[in-house]
Enzyme design. Structure first.
Site, PDB file in Angstrom:
ATOM      1  N   ASN A 156       5.206  -1.590   0.190  1.00  0.00           N
ATOM      2  CA  ASN A 156       3.779  -1.827   0.447  1.00  0.00           C
ATOM      3  C   ASN A 156       2.941  -0.550   0.369  1.00  0.00           C
ATOM      4  OD1 ASN A 156       5.024  -0.786   2.756  1.00  0.00           O
ATOM      5  ND2 ASN A 156       3.483  -1.643   4.109  1.00  0.00           N
ATOM      6  N   GLU A 157       3.493   0.488  -0.285  1.00  0.00           N
ATOM      7  CA  GLU A 157       2.837   1.801  -0.285  1.00  0.00           C
ATOM      8  C   GLU A 157       1.389   1.752  -0.752  1.00  0.00           C
ATOM      9  OE1 GLU A 157       5.958   1.304  -0.971  1.00  0.00           O
ATOM     10  OE2 GLU A 157       7.162   2.933  -0.142  1.00  0.00           O
ATOM     11  N   GLY A 176       9.933   2.402   3.235  1.00  0.00           N
ATOM     12  CA  GLY A 176      11.200   3.120   3.387  1.00  0.00           C
ATOM     13  C   GLY A 176      12.313   2.224   3.914  1.00  0.00           C
ATOM     14  N   LEU A 202       9.081   5.167   6.445  1.00  0.00           N
ATOM     15  CA  LEU A 202       8.898   6.578   6.784  1.00  0.00           C
ATOM     16  C   LEU A 202       7.940   6.711   7.963  1.00  0.00           C
ATOM     17  CD1 LEU A 202       8.655   8.276   3.288  1.00  0.00           C
ATOM     18  CD2 LEU A 202      10.638   7.480   4.581  1.00  0.00           C
TER      19      LEU A 202
HETATM   20  C1  LIG Z   1       4.523  10.443  -4.671  1.00  0.00           C
HETATM   21  C2  LIG Z   1       5.003   9.932  -3.385  1.00  0.00           C
HETATM   22  C3  LIG Z   1       4.035  10.010  -2.305  1.00  0.00           C
HETATM   23  C4  LIG Z   1       4.166   9.363  -1.151  1.00  0.00           C
HETATM   24  C5  LIG Z   1       5.254   8.434  -0.887  1.00  0.00           C
HETATM   25  C6  LIG Z   1       5.375   8.162   0.570  1.00  0.00           C
HETATM   26  C7  LIG Z   1       6.242   7.001   0.805  1.00  0.00           C
HETATM   27  C8  LIG Z   1       6.167   6.311   1.933  1.00  0.00           C
HETATM   28  C9  LIG Z   1       6.999   5.172   2.227  1.00  0.00           C
HETATM   29  C10 LIG Z   1       6.853   4.653   3.641  1.00  0.00           C
HETATM   30  O1  LIG Z   1       7.818   4.206   4.188  1.00  0.00           O
HETATM   31  S1  LIG Z   1       5.323   4.751   4.379  1.00  0.00           S
HETATM   32  C11 LIG Z   1       5.466   3.793   5.852  1.00  0.00           C
HETATM   33  C12 LIG Z   1       5.182   2.370   5.554  1.00  0.00           C
HETATM   34  N1  LIG Z   1       5.383   1.549   6.706  1.00  0.00           N
HETATM   35  C13 LIG Z   1       4.545   0.592   7.072  1.00  0.00           C
HETATM   36  O2  LIG Z   1       3.538   0.339   6.434  1.00  0.00           O
HETATM   37  C14 LIG Z   1       4.902  -0.180   8.307  1.00  0.00           C
HETATM   38  C15 LIG Z   1       3.863  -0.026   9.359  1.00  0.00           C
HETATM   39  N2  LIG Z   1       4.267  -0.720  10.558  1.00  0.00           N
HETATM   40  C16 LIG Z   1       4.151  -2.062  10.709  1.00  0.00           C
HETATM   41  O3  LIG Z   1       3.727  -2.782   9.853  1.00  0.00           O
HETATM   42  C17 LIG Z   1       4.587  -2.608  12.026  1.00  0.00           C
HETATM   43  O4  LIG Z   1       4.681  -1.556  12.934  1.00  0.00           O
HETATM   44  C18 LIG Z   1       5.927  -3.365  11.981  1.00  0.00           C
HETATM   45  C19 LIG Z   1       5.734  -4.705  11.251  1.00  0.00           C
HETATM   46  C20 LIG Z   1       7.004  -2.562  11.298  1.00  0.00           C
HETATM   47  C21 LIG Z   1       6.371  -3.663  13.438  1.00  0.00           C
HETATM   48  O5  LIG Z   1       5.367  -4.338  14.120  1.00  0.00           O
HETATM   49  P1  LIG Z   1       5.389  -4.348  15.713  1.00  0.00           P
HETATM   50  O6  LIG Z   1       6.753  -4.592  16.205  1.00  0.00           O
HETATM   51  O7  LIG Z   1       4.310  -5.264  16.125  1.00  0.00           O
HETATM   52  O8  LIG Z   1       5.077  -2.835  16.121  1.00  0.00           O
HETATM   53  P2  LIG Z   1       3.648  -2.139  16.153  1.00  0.00           P
HETATM   54  O9  LIG Z   1       2.934  -2.345  14.872  1.00  0.00           O
HETATM   55  O10 LIG Z   1       2.951  -2.552  17.407  1.00  0.00           O
HETATM   56  O11 LIG Z   1       4.037  -0.590  16.213  1.00  0.00           O
HETATM   57  C22 LIG Z   1       4.550   0.006  17.404  1.00  0.00           C
HETATM   58  C23 LIG Z   1       4.233   1.491  17.367  1.00  0.00           C
HETATM   59  O12 LIG Z   1       4.877   2.067  16.233  1.00  0.00           O
HETATM   60  C24 LIG Z   1       3.905   2.755  15.424  1.00  0.00           C
HETATM   61  N3  LIG Z   1       4.338   2.659  14.011  1.00  0.00           N
HETATM   62  C25 LIG Z   1       4.581   1.566  13.312  1.00  0.00           C
HETATM   63  N4  LIG Z   1       5.007   1.881  12.084  1.00  0.00           N
HETATM   64  C26 LIG Z   1       5.011   3.218  12.005  1.00  0.00           C
HETATM   65  C27 LIG Z   1       5.363   4.142  10.970  1.00  0.00           C
HETATM   66  N5  LIG Z   1       5.808   3.759   9.752  1.00  0.00           N
HETATM   67  N6  LIG Z   1       5.253   5.439  11.235  1.00  0.00           N
HETATM   68  C28 LIG Z   1       4.826   5.877  12.436  1.00  0.00           C
HETATM   69  N7  LIG Z   1       4.479   5.046  13.467  1.00  0.00           N
HETATM   70  C29 LIG Z   1       4.579   3.736  13.241  1.00  0.00           C
HETATM   71  C30 LIG Z   1       2.603   2.022  15.708  1.00  0.00           C
HETATM   72  O13 LIG Z   1       1.520   2.833  15.381  1.00  0.00           O
HETATM   73  C31 LIG Z   1       2.736   1.755  17.184  1.00  0.00           C
HETATM   74  O14 LIG Z   1       2.471   2.994  17.832  1.00  0.00           O
HETATM   75  P3  LIG Z   1       1.826   3.027  19.294  1.00  0.00           P
HETATM   76  O15 LIG Z   1       1.729   4.493  19.607  1.00  0.00           O
HETATM   77  O16 LIG Z   1       0.483   2.363  19.208  1.00  0.00           O
HETATM   78  O17 LIG Z   1       2.775   2.289  20.172  1.00  0.00           O
END
Ligand SMILES: CC/C=C\CC/C=C/CC(=O)SCCNC(=O)CCNC(=O)[C@H](O)C(C)(C)COP(=O)(O)OP(=O)(O)OC[C@H]1O[C@@H](n2cnc3c(N)ncnc32)[C@H](O)[C@@H]1OP(=O)(O)O
Length: 289
Positions: free
Chosen positions: A161-162, A139, A94
Site C-alpha cells: 500500500n506504499e 513490509g 516498516l
Molecule cells: C524507494 C523506496 C522508498 C521508500 C520505501 C519505503 C517502504 C515502506 C514500506 C512500509 O512498510 S511503510 C509502512 C506501511 N504500513 C502501513 O501503512 C500500516 C499502517 N498501520 C495500520 O494500518 C494499522 O496500524 C494496522 C491495520 C496495521 C493495525 O491497526 P490497529 O490494530 O487498529 O492499530 P492502530 O492503527 O491503532 O495502531 C496502533 C499504534 O501503532 C502505530 N502504528 C501503526 N502502524 C505503524 C507503522 N507502520 N509504523 C509506526 N507506527 C505504526 C499507530 O500510529 C498507533 O500508535 P499510537 O501511538 O497512536 O498508539
C-alpha cells in the site's frame, strides 16, 4: 506431545530473556522483540514477531529477525515459520518512525538491515512459511512474499500500500510480489496501493491457504515444510536458488544505489509531509478506538 526447545526467547510473559536457552549457547545478544523456538520433534523453527502494538519493523526487530534466520540455518532446522504474537497484526510493515524525520546514520542502518533481512529470508536454504495471523500491509507483505508458503486467517488485509502513503514500493518488493500474483493484477494493485482482504488474497494467489485459527495456520505451515521430508535438502536449496537468484543478485549488486534511492525519496519534503499526515491519521484513529 511436542517438546518445544526455546533457543531464543522474548519476554512474552515474565520469562526473562534466554533463561530457557538450555541446549546451546548463543553468540547473539538476547532478543527483545522476537521469540525463536525449535520444535524438538519436527526440527521446525518458529520465529514469532513480538513488538507491540503492531510489530512495526524497526532496526532492532530487523536485526533480531536476521539473528533468528541465521540460528535456524546454522542449526540445520527443517524449516522456518514466521508468525506474530498479536491477534490482529502480523506486522504493520516498516516502522514509519524510522523514516519520518530520521537521523542520518540510523536510517541508513535501518534500510541496510531491511535489505539484508530480505535477502537472507528470500534466499534461505531451508523451507520458509508465513502463518499470517493478522494484517500484513507493505513490509508485512514483503516478509510474507519472501517465504515459500503463506497461510492467512480470515478478515485481515495484505498488500503493498506504499503509494497511499506517498512512497514507492522498491523493485525488490515488487519482484517478490510478482512471484505469486499475476503481473496485471500486481500492477493494478500496487499502483493503487490496494490492500487485499484475506479472501481476495487467496483468490489471486497472494496467499496459498486460509484457515480459522493460528494453531491451524502453524499446522498448515508444518505440513508444507513436512512435504520436503523425502527431498534432499541440498538439491532443494540449489533448486530454490535457481528460482530466486536473479532478484538476489540484482539487489546485492545495487545495494548502495538502492539505499541512495531510498534516502533520496524519503528525504523529499513532500514525502516527509505525506508521511507525517499519514502517521497523524493513524494516531487519531488509534485514539478513537
Ligand atoms: C524507494 C523506496 C522508498 C521508500 C520505501 C519505503 C517502504 C515502506 C514500506 C512500509 O512498510 S511503510 C509502512 C506501511 N504500513 C502501513 O501503512 C500500516 C499502517 N498501520 C495500520 O494500518 C494499522 O496500524 C494496522 C491495520 C496495521 C493495525 O491497526 P490497529 O490494530 O487498529 O492499530 P492502530 O492503527 O491503532 O495502531 C496502533 C499504534 O501503532 C502505530 N502504528 C501503526 N502502524 C505503524 C507503522 N507502520 N509504523 C509506526 N507506527 C505504526 C499507530 O500510529 C498507533 O500508535 P499510537 O501511538 O497512536 O498508539
Amino acid at each position: 506431545m511436542n517438546i518445544i526447545r526455546t533457543v531464543r526467547s522474548v519476554a512474552f510473559s515474565s520469562i526473562p530473556n534466554r533463561t530457557l536457552s538450555t541446549t546451546r549457547s548463543l553468540s547473539t545478544p538476547s532478543a527483545q522483540y522476537t521469540a525463536f523456538e525449535v520444535n524438538d520433534k519436527t526440527g521446525i523453527a518458529t520465529l514469532t514477531l513480538n513488538r507491540p502494538p503492531v510489530n512495526s519493523l524497526n532496526l532492532e526487530l530487523l536485526t533480531e529477525m536476521r539473528n533468528c534466520l541465521k540460528d535456524a540455518e546454522t542449526n540445520k532446522c527443517k524449516g522456518l515459520i514466521i508468525t506474530s504474537s498479536s491477534n490482529s497484526v502480523f506486522t504493520a510493515g516498516l516502522d514509519l518512525l524510522e523514516m519520518y524525520q530520521p537521523q542520518d546514520e540510523r536510517v541508513k542502518s535501518f534500510w541496510t538491515a531491511l535489505q539484508s533481512m530480505w535477502m537472507e529470508l528470500y534466499g534461505s536454504k531451508i523451507p520458509t512459511a508465513a502463518a499470517i495471523n493478522g494484517h500484513a500491509p507493505a513490509g508485512g507483505c514483503l516478509i510474507a512474499t519472501a517465504c515459500e508458503y503463506r497461510v492467512m486467517l480470515p478478515n485481515f488485509t495484505i498488500g503493498l500500500n506504499e503509494t497511499l502513503i506517498g512512497i514507492v514500493a522498491p523493485k525488490w518488493f515488487v519482484s517478490a510480489f510478482l512471484n505469486v500474483v499475476p503481473r496485471r493484477v500486481a500492477e493494478q494493485a500496487i499502483t493503487q496501493g490496494k490492500l487485499f482482504t484475506t479472501a481476495e488474497a487467496h483468490n489471486v494467489g497472494l496467499v496459498d491457504d486460509v484457515v480459522n485459527t493460528k494453531e491451524e495456520a502453524i499446522a498448515k505451515c508444518e505440513q508444507f515444510i513436512g512435504s520436503f521430508k523425502n527431498v534432499n535438502p541440498y538439491a532443494r536449496a540449489l533448486t530454490k536458488q535457481q528460482f530466486r537468484i536473479k532478484e538476489l543478485q540484482e539487489l546485492e549488486q545495487q545495494r548502495e544505489k538502492d539505499l541512495q534511492i531510498f534516502l533520496g525519496l524519503i528525504m523529499q519534503p513532500s514525502v516527509q509531509k505525506a508521511m507525517g499526515i499519514y502517521l497523524e491519521g493513524l494516531k487519531k484513529k488509534s485514539k478513537k478506538q
